[in-house]
Write an enzyme that holds these catalytic residues in place. Sequence first.
Site, PDB file in Angstrom:
ATOM      1  N   ALA A 109      16.512  23.587 -20.208  1.00 35.08           N
ATOM      2  CA  ALA A 109      15.092  23.664 -20.600  1.00 35.08           C
ATOM      3  C   ALA A 109      14.915  24.231 -22.011  1.00 35.08           C
ATOM      4  CB  ALA A 109      14.335  24.522 -19.601  1.00 35.08           C
ATOM      5  N   ASP A 110      16.024  24.532 -22.675  1.00 35.19           N
ATOM      6  CA  ASP A 110      15.956  25.198 -23.976  1.00 35.19           C
ATOM      7  C   ASP A 110      15.165  24.405 -25.017  1.00 35.19           C
ATOM      8  OD1 ASP A 110      17.257  27.310 -25.862  1.00 35.19           O
ATOM      9  OD2 ASP A 110      17.525  25.369 -26.849  1.00 35.19           O
ATOM     10  N   ALA A 111      14.255  25.108 -25.672  1.00 35.37           N
ATOM     11  CA  ALA A 111      13.403  24.459 -26.674  1.00 35.37           C
ATOM     12  C   ALA A 111      14.216  23.883 -27.832  1.00 35.37           C
ATOM     13  CB  ALA A 111      12.380  25.459 -27.194  1.00 35.37           C
ATOM     14  N   GLY A 112      15.287  24.555 -28.200  1.00 36.96           N
ATOM     15  CA  GLY A 112      16.115  24.075 -29.305  1.00 36.96           C
ATOM     16  C   GLY A 112      16.836  22.780 -28.975  1.00 36.96           C
ATOM     17  N   HIS A 142      15.772  20.538 -26.894  1.00 41.00           N
ATOM     18  CA  HIS A 142      14.731  19.509 -26.890  1.00 41.00           C
ATOM     19  C   HIS A 142      14.384  19.074 -28.311  1.00 41.00           C
ATOM     20  CE1 HIS A 142      13.347  19.754 -22.545  1.00 41.00           C
ATOM     21  NE2 HIS A 142      14.320  20.635 -22.640  1.00 41.00           N
TER      22      HIS A 142
END
Length: 299
Positions: free
Chosen positions: A254-257, A259
């Site tokens: 789920a890491d924003a980076g 994505h």
Amino acid sequence: MQWEDKQTYLEAGSPSHFRFDETLVFLKRSDQEILHLVKGRTVFKALRLEDEVVLFSITEEDGKLYIQFLNGKFNKAIKDFVADYVTKWFDLERDVEPFYQLAQQDPYLKDLVKTYSGLRVVGIPDLFEAFVWAIAGQQINLTFAYTLKRRFVQRFGEKLDWEGETYWIFPQPAVIADVNIEIVRDLQFSSRKAEYVLDIAKKMRDGTLSLQELEEKSYPELKKALLSIRGIGAWTADYVLMKCFQMPNAFPIADAGIHQALKQQLSWKPTVEEIANIAKNWAGWEAYATIFLWRSLYE
DNA sequence: CACCAGGCAAACC
DNA sequence: GGTTTGCATGGT
């Protein structure tokens, strides 16, 4: 990883698929980092073990890695501890050949492994530090996360002054277990994050949470154990498994980076399901895929 | 001024 | 049970 004892320093052959300069790029990414110092191509760091503080440097020259002991402390226990720390810190023991094999065939990784060849996971061998860093960094930008960490270390850590530089050491759980939560909040940790950090510090001080006990477990058991701790969700569990337990299959999906990095390649923002699908090809090496994606974000 | 950052737990339908 | 909301602040 064989470190040869040369009295005041240790020497080892640099492993294949390892580029020290890529490690340096990572270590230099924030000017607020105070747990190590990089000067030229040499890293300096201080660590506490039992009742001693050791200061050492790491550098690379002509395909060899060197750990030099700087403050006159280098008995066998210290050498073993530091050698083990550095080996884990830079993930030197891992045979990453299988990862390069799969990455060269992977549409999302093949260019990245070429550009950033030799990049490895730069870990956080200290379990308490890994927890605090991961929790502090939840849902805020990295700049502010580094600000929080710096304040935390400068408020509660210990320091060694040596030849005009200050070397900070991350505080022990026993120190944090007894601090007033208001002081942590004053550093601009949210109330929740301050609670999580103090809870974990108490568990570690009391021995109900320990690296030795956790190290015995397999990936699914370990993840389950971490998820049972308040403040540790799926992202933090996998982040800690990757950075402290050196598990190459850990994957904070789920890491924003992650994505953001994939968005740049796809030109639309993928869902978690799409990423899971893409990542099927990375089986066993998700942590390595992740660090190459992260690396692509800082130019 | 919105909206997003290396999320999470508790509250709320 | 799945979904929404508050937390803290800096960057874009």
